[in-house]
Structures are given as C-alpha cells and as structure tokens.
Design an enzyme around this catalytic site. Structure first.
Site, PDB file in Angstrom:
ATOM      1  N   ALA A 202       0.836  -1.203   0.000  1.00  0.00           N
ATOM      2  CA  ALA A 202       0.000   0.000   0.000  1.00  0.00           C
ATOM      3  C   ALA A 202       0.869   1.250   0.000  1.00  0.00           C
ATOM      4  O   ALA A 202       1.346   1.679   1.052  1.00  0.00           O
ATOM      5  CB  ALA A 202      -0.929  -0.024   1.216  1.00  0.00           C
ATOM      6  N   MET A 203       1.064   1.778  -1.202  1.00  0.00           N
ATOM      7  CA  MET A 203       1.794   3.038  -1.356  1.00  0.00           C
ATOM      8  C   MET A 203       0.789   4.173  -1.575  1.00  0.00           C
ATOM      9  O   MET A 203       0.810   5.186  -0.901  1.00  0.00           O
ATOM     10  CB  MET A 203       2.716   2.990  -2.590  1.00  0.00           C
ATOM     11  CG  MET A 203       3.717   1.878  -2.594  1.00  0.00           C
ATOM     12  SD  MET A 203       4.689   1.915  -4.136  1.00  0.00           S
ATOM     13  CE  MET A 203       4.332   0.319  -4.768  1.00  0.00           C
TER      14      MET A 203
ATOM     15  N   GLY B 223      -4.471  11.350  -1.933  1.00  0.00           N
ATOM     16  CA  GLY B 223      -3.779  12.582  -2.325  1.00  0.00           C
ATOM     17  C   GLY B 223      -2.360  12.375  -2.811  1.00  0.00           C
ATOM     18  O   GLY B 223      -1.640  13.352  -3.045  1.00  0.00           O
TER      19      GLY B 223
ATOM     20  N   SER C 104       1.469   9.391  -8.080  1.00  0.00           N
ATOM     21  CA  SER C 104       2.780   9.524  -8.736  1.00  0.00           C
ATOM     22  C   SER C 104       3.784  10.175  -7.790  1.00  0.00           C
ATOM     23  O   SER C 104       4.958   9.808  -7.755  1.00  0.00           O
ATOM     24  CB  SER C 104       2.655  10.396  -9.990  1.00  0.00           C
ATOM     25  OG  SER C 104       1.632   9.931 -10.823  1.00  0.00           O
TER      26      SER C 104
ATOM     27  N   PHE D 222      -6.688   2.128  -4.167  1.00  0.00           N
ATOM     28  CA  PHE D 222      -6.280   1.352  -5.353  1.00  0.00           C
ATOM     29  C   PHE D 222      -5.368   0.185  -4.970  1.00  0.00           C
ATOM     30  O   PHE D 222      -4.440  -0.132  -5.710  1.00  0.00           O
ATOM     31  CB  PHE D 222      -5.526   2.219  -6.377  1.00  0.00           C
ATOM     32  CG  PHE D 222      -6.223   3.455  -6.867  1.00  0.00           C
ATOM     33  CD1 PHE D 222      -7.591   3.490  -7.049  1.00  0.00           C
ATOM     34  CD2 PHE D 222      -5.487   4.589  -7.187  1.00  0.00           C
ATOM     35  CE1 PHE D 222      -8.224   4.635  -7.527  1.00  0.00           C
ATOM     36  CE2 PHE D 222      -6.097   5.740  -7.673  1.00  0.00           C
ATOM     37  CZ  PHE D 222      -7.470   5.766  -7.835  1.00  0.00           C
TER      38      PHE D 222
ATOM     39  N   ALA E 200      11.201  12.476   2.171  1.00  0.00           N
ATOM     40  CA  ALA E 200      11.370  11.094   1.690  1.00  0.00           C
ATOM     41  C   ALA E 200      12.220  10.283   2.662  1.00  0.00           C
ATOM     42  O   ALA E 200      11.999   9.079   2.845  1.00  0.00           O
ATOM     43  CB  ALA E 200      12.011  11.104   0.312  1.00  0.00           C
TER      44      ALA E 200
ATOM     45  N   GLU F 289       9.270  -3.930 -10.580  1.00  0.00           N
ATOM     46  CA  GLU F 289       7.813  -3.851 -10.771  1.00  0.00           C
ATOM     47  C   GLU F 289       7.485  -3.453 -12.216  1.00  0.00           C
ATOM     48  O   GLU F 289       6.560  -3.970 -12.831  1.00  0.00           O
ATOM     49  CB  GLU F 289       7.230  -2.821  -9.793  1.00  0.00           C
ATOM     50  CG  GLU F 289       5.739  -2.596  -9.975  1.00  0.00           C
ATOM     51  CD  GLU F 289       5.120  -1.659  -8.935  1.00  0.00           C
ATOM     52  OE1 GLU F 289       5.856  -1.176  -8.047  1.00  0.00           O
ATOM     53  OE2 GLU F 289       3.907  -1.416  -9.019  1.00  0.00           O
TER      54      GLU F 289
END
Ligand code: FAD
Length: 383
Positions: A129-130, A134, A137, A161, A183, A248
């Site tokens: 789950a990334m 909001g 990308s 999603f 990050a 991926e």
C-alpha cells in the site's frame, strides 16, 4: 502470438514445463470462473491456496523460505502464462512479484521465516500500500504515519487502489515515521491484518477493466503494529521503493507483451473464421496489413522484454531501461488491442468476447506502476 520458431532465450525446458502446468491450471480453475470473479470483484480466497499447492506462488523465493527455489524467470513465466490467456484477476504479480521480494530483500531472517512460507502456500495473501487519495505519482507527499510508541508503531492513514486489498493478510504499508524528514522519513511497516484493530478494508473498487481483480481502499486508525514488523531500516523506505520499482515495471512489461501477443493470436483466429462479402475477414488486404503490423509490434515488445529479463537475471537492468520497457510495451498493448477490437467489429465491443475484456484491461497498464509520463521523465533523466 510469437513468431514461429521463436523461444525467449531465458526460457528452458523446465520453465516451459512450469508454464504448461500453470496454463492447464488457469484454463480449468480460472478462465471458466472469470465472469463470477468479475461480478464479485475478486477471485475466491481458496484460489490462492490452490495456486500455492501447485507451486505457482513465490516460485522465485528460495526453498529455505518455502518458495519454489527458482529464479525471477520462473515468476515471469507464470505471469506470462496468465496474461497470455487474457486473465488479469489473479493478483500474483503483486503477491509473488513484488511483496515477497520486498520481504526477501529487506526482511530480517525472522521475518522471512515468519511470512514467506505462508505466502508460498497461499495461507498469507500479500499486498503493498503506497498510493493514497492525495498521493499517487508523487509518493514523497504521502501522509500516512507510523509513530513509534514503546515497542509498537501506531499507524494512521488511508490508502487507495490497493491490489489484493480485500484478501490481504499482510500489507506492506508505506508510511512516514518522521514526517519532518520528507522522503528520508519514509518507512515500510508490515501490517498483519488478522489481528489489527483499527484496520479496515473499504470499498472494493468498480474498475473499467480488470474486473475480477481485488482492488480496494484500506484505512488505518491507530493500528498498533509491533516495532519488529518494520521492514529494513527506519527511514530507508523510499530508497527501497525506488530500487524495487524497476523490477515492478518489468513485471508490468512482461504482462503487456504477453497480452499483446494473445490479442493478435485471438484476432488472427477470429478473422480467419468470420466471413463478409464472400471471403474471410483475413483475406481482405486491410485485415492482413493490420495484423501484419500488430504481429510485428507484438514481437518487438516480446524481444525488448526478453532483453530486459536477461539483463535483470544478471542483475544488470537499470531503472531507465525498465521504464522504457514499461512505457513502450504498455503503449503498444493499448494500440494493438484497439486495432484488434476494430477487426472484431461489434463483437469486439461485447464483454463476453475476451478481446473486449482485454481492451478494458489494457488501459490501466499505462497508468499504474508509475504513469507512462513518469516513465518518460525517468528515461529523460538518464539521457
Ligand atoms: C487497478 C489499479 C491497481 C493498483 N494497485 C496498486 C497497489 O497495489 N498498490 C499501490 O500502492 N498503488 C496501486 N495503484 C495505484 C497506481 O500506482 C497509481 O494510480 C499511479 O501511481 C498514479 O497515481 P494517481 O492515480 O494518484 O495519479 P496522479 O499522480 O494524480 O497522476 C495523474 C496523471 O498525471 C500525469 N502525471 C503525473 N505525474 C507526472 C509527471 N511527473 N510528469 C508528467 N505527467 C505526470 C500522468 O498522466 C498521470 O496518469 C493501482 C492503481 C490501479 C488503477
């Protein structure tokens, strides 16, 4: 449809045997249930256990962790077999292709022993789950948090999603352990969903295509997760994502190349049977030229993907080339499937025809795993 006599150089007899076995299983246990899976928006939970019993899960995970002991080629061959049959319902690409490899690459010995055997048998279904409402990308802007509280993390946030979301027993959640560090404050936390008060599966999403694939919203409200479920190091999550995303992207390219060939093969078969104006559609020059071009594009995709797989198996595939493969093969898949639908006429627009479902399924390939525009940015940076 591969060109006559061509065999991908990374495929040997043992992998062909695995592919044949998987194809038979999909033909009997998956394809006949496609409509039901589409209606319920997921495969049966039992399907995962059946696939595990046959060795179709975690084929490239070492045997010491319950896996098949193969290489990434074994996984790719299985994804190829599934997409070659026009199926997108079974979320093995995420489960075996991604989640298991995050655990293998970054998990401690104890974590690998605890989770990988269950993932290989189908007892545990994995998701990652990334994406958030909001932040898609632009993953750096994600807002989910995992705040340390004694020997636990307290996880809060909303994800959307998420493939395998409904069935997931294990979710790798990408969350900020230090929101002030951008990050560098991002970590990967494994949530075991069975005993996780505050964890909720929301809507199963109503998609344009890939109707049988389980895609869900997930929410986390003060979910307490043992600190021992941190994957790798705190704050290193973003770097792990960047490293795994190349893999991926190749997984998506493998599926795209297989689906493109399958669409051409279906259309050749159909146009050789369907008659109009006293001849088969295939005898008309436009059909022949269209299919000649589509077969060429499919073969170029296949050969490009094969080259990437060979480099990846040697540990030499760079991120820019993986991005090229993802963007190129999914663009070609979209173009070719659209041209094939045209040759099916009205039947190509009917969901009972596989080509119509392949048309709907193809669209998202250009969006997820990094939108193709993002792929072009990544490629351009390498120039
Ligand atoms: C069926 C499905 C399954 C999915 N499975 C998963 C999953 O298992 N786990 C998970 O975490 N996520 C999953 N996703 C999410 C997917 O990865 C995101 O949808 C994708 O990353 C795009 O994010 P977004 O939808 O927020 O679009 P946005 O980030 O809002 O982007 C919208 C569009 O803007 C354009 N754009 C964005 N950035 C740039 C840029 N830098 N330069 C130029 N143009 C740009 C592109 O055209 C892009 O399509 C899935 C999505 C779908 C539809």
């Amino acid at each position: 449809m591969t060109t006559a006599g061509y065999r991908s150089p990374w495929i040997d007899d043992e992998i062909v045997a695995l592919q044949d076995m998987a194809t038979k299983f999909f033909e009997t246990e998956l394809i006949p249930h496609q409509e039901r899976f589409a209606d319920q928006k997921h495969v049966d939970r039992e399907f995962w256990n059946q696939a595990g019993a046959l060795g179709l899960l975690c084929a490239s995970i070492p045997e010491e962790y319950g896996g098949g002991g193969g290489t990434l080629a074994h996984d790719f061959a299985l994804f190829d077999a599934q997409y070659g049959l026009g199926d997108t319902a079974f979320g093995n690409m995420v489960h075996s292709g991604l989640v298991a490899h995050y655990i293998l690459a970054y998990g401690s010995e104890e974590q690998k022993q605890r989770w990988l055997p269950g993932m290989a048998s189908g007892a545990i279904v994995g998701a990652i789950a990334m994406t958030e409402p909001g932040a898609g990308s632009d993953l750096k802007s994600l807002r989910s948090t995992a705040v340390r509280d004694g020997d636990h993390y307290v996880v809060n946030g909303s994800k959307t999603f998420i493939s395998n979301g409904k069935h997931a027993d294990l979710v790798i959640v990408v969350a900020k352990t230090d929101p002030s560090a951008g990050a560098k404050g991002t970590s990967l936390i494994v949530v075991e969903t069975a005993d996780a008060p505050g964890y909720e599966v929301g809507r199963l999403l109503n998609k344009v295509g890939m109707k049988g694939q389980d895609t869900a919203e997930l929410s986390f409200t003060d979910v307490r997760v043992p600190a021992a479920n941190l994957l790798g190091e705190e704050g290193a999550g973003f770097g792990y994502l960047m490293k795994q995303l190349a893999h991926e992207r190749l997984v998506v390219a493998v599926c795209a190349a297989a689906a493109t060939e399958a669409a051409v093969a279906l259309t050749v078969r159909y146009t050789k049977e369907r008659k109009a104006f006293g001849a088969t559609l295939f005898e008309m020059q436009n059909t022949r030229f269209e299919l000649a071009e589509c077969a060429t594009l499919a073969h170029v995709s296949r050969v490009f993907v094969d080259s990437c797989i060979e480099r990846h198996l040697r540990g030499e595939l760079d991120g820019a080339t993986a991005s090229m493969a993802k963007a190129y093969t999914t663009d070609i898949q979209g173009q070719v499937v659209d041209r094939c639908v045209q040759l099916f006429g009205g039947y190509g627009y009917m969901l009972e025809y596989p080509i119509a479902r392949m048309y709907a399924d193809a669209r998202v390939q250009r969006i997820y795993a990094g939108a193709n525009e993002v792929m072009k940015e990544l490629i351009a940076r390498s120039l």
